[in-house]
Write an enzyme that holds these catalytic residues in place. Structure first.
Site, mmCIF file in Angstrom:
data_model
loop_
_atom_site.group_PDB
_atom_site.id
_atom_site.type_symbol
_atom_site.label_atom_id
_atom_site.label_comp_id
_atom_site.label_asym_id
_atom_site.label_seq_id
_atom_site.Cartn_x
_atom_site.Cartn_y
_atom_site.Cartn_z
ATOM 1 N N ASP A 64 -3.186 -36.057 16.965
ATOM 2 C CA ASP A 64 -3.376 -36.959 15.830
ATOM 3 C C ASP A 64 -3.832 -38.340 16.255
ATOM 4 O OD1 ASP A 64 -2.594 -35.157 13.760
ATOM 5 O OD2 ASP A 64 -0.541 -35.335 14.477
ATOM 6 N N GLU A 89 -0.867 -29.512 3.092
ATOM 7 C CA GLU A 89 -0.280 -29.489 4.428
ATOM 8 C C GLU A 89 0.764 -30.593 4.490
ATOM 9 O OE1 GLU A 89 -3.009 -29.731 7.666
ATOM 10 O OE2 GLU A 89 -4.376 -28.277 6.786
#
Length: 258
Positions: free
Chosen positions: A58, A47
């Protein structure tokens, strides 16, 4: 066949390891080296994070990496140029993970075309509404044979999970918790029950478990309940500390034994 589908067709259940890193961090020019080194060391899928100024899903580690990447000058055009330069050497699936705003600014059609030209097999867009995926993004992605990967969490209803399973392809990203990204020492009983519940649904798509995997206990829990594991924050931390992909991988593999 799309490389993502090919990977899961050939894989042994539970054995896949996918890693995330943020393009442009720790250095602007290091993207190609990170990818090729991970491929050489046996990582099954990568990724590649698209840095964004407001990465809502995040935690601090990946937020910091994104901030550094943006300071270094990383953007989508630079990233696609770097990926295109190594396209012929990359045999494993690359999945771009990024937020909707930079992709819309680039243009959905142009983004998909650039993905194909640079060897990208799919994308994860955490803040893409499912209706917009179905109405706008999926028809374009399908024309380019790209996979749009959707996330589920412990809070996602069974009806929603089945709807996602019926309307996507490639794999389902099974988020271990509803929290932000970040390493965890173990998965508690609630998370283990979530894993078992999804297993019993017998979904059409394979699943990869991510968020919080950083040691043997969390890795084995993911491997026992899905096609494999995705590691992000732990690897990003090690890569930032060492500035050397081989060394970061050595340290990661050692941590996954403990």
């Amino acid at each position: 066949m799309n490389k993502i589908n090919e990977l899961f067709t050939k894989s042994q259940e539970g054995k896949l390891l996918s890693l995330y890193f943020c393009a442009g961090s720790p250095t602007l020019e290091g993207t190609g080296d990170v990818i090729l080194t991970m491929q050489r060391r046996g990582i099954a899928m990568i990724e590649v994070g698209i840095p964004f100024s407001d990465p809502l899903a995040d935690g601090p580690v990946i937020q910091s990496a994104a901030t550094q990447a943006l300071k270094n000058g990383m953007n989508l055009r630079t990233l696609f140029a770097q990926l295109k330069a190594i396209k012929d050497e990359v045999q494993i699936p690359l999945v771009l993970m990024g937020y909707l705003n930079p992709i819309l600014h680039y243009g959905i059609e142009a983004f998909c075309q650039s993905c194909v030209e640079s060897g990208v097999s799919g994308m994860i867009i955490p803040d893409l509404p499912f209706k917009d995926y179905q109405d706008v993004v999926k028809p374009i992605a399908d024309r380019y044979d790209l996979r749009v990967i959707m996330l589920i969490t412990p809070e996602t209803s069974e009806a929603r999970i089945r709807f996602i399973d019926d309307n996507t392809d490639g794999f389902i990203y099974m988020v271990s918790s509803a929290a932000i990204t970040g390493a965890q020492k173990s998965f508690d009983d609630a998370k283990q029950e979530y894993f078992r519940r999804i297993n019993q649904m017998n979904l059409r798509n394979p699943r990869m478990i991510g968020f919080g995997i950083s040691n043997r206990q969390t890795l084995e829990a993911a491997q026992q309940n899905a096609a494999g594991a995705i590691i992000g924050s732990k690897f990003v931390t090690l890569l930032n500390e060492s500035k050397n992909t081989d060394e970061a991988l050595d340290r990661l593999f050692e941590a996954l034994k403990r």
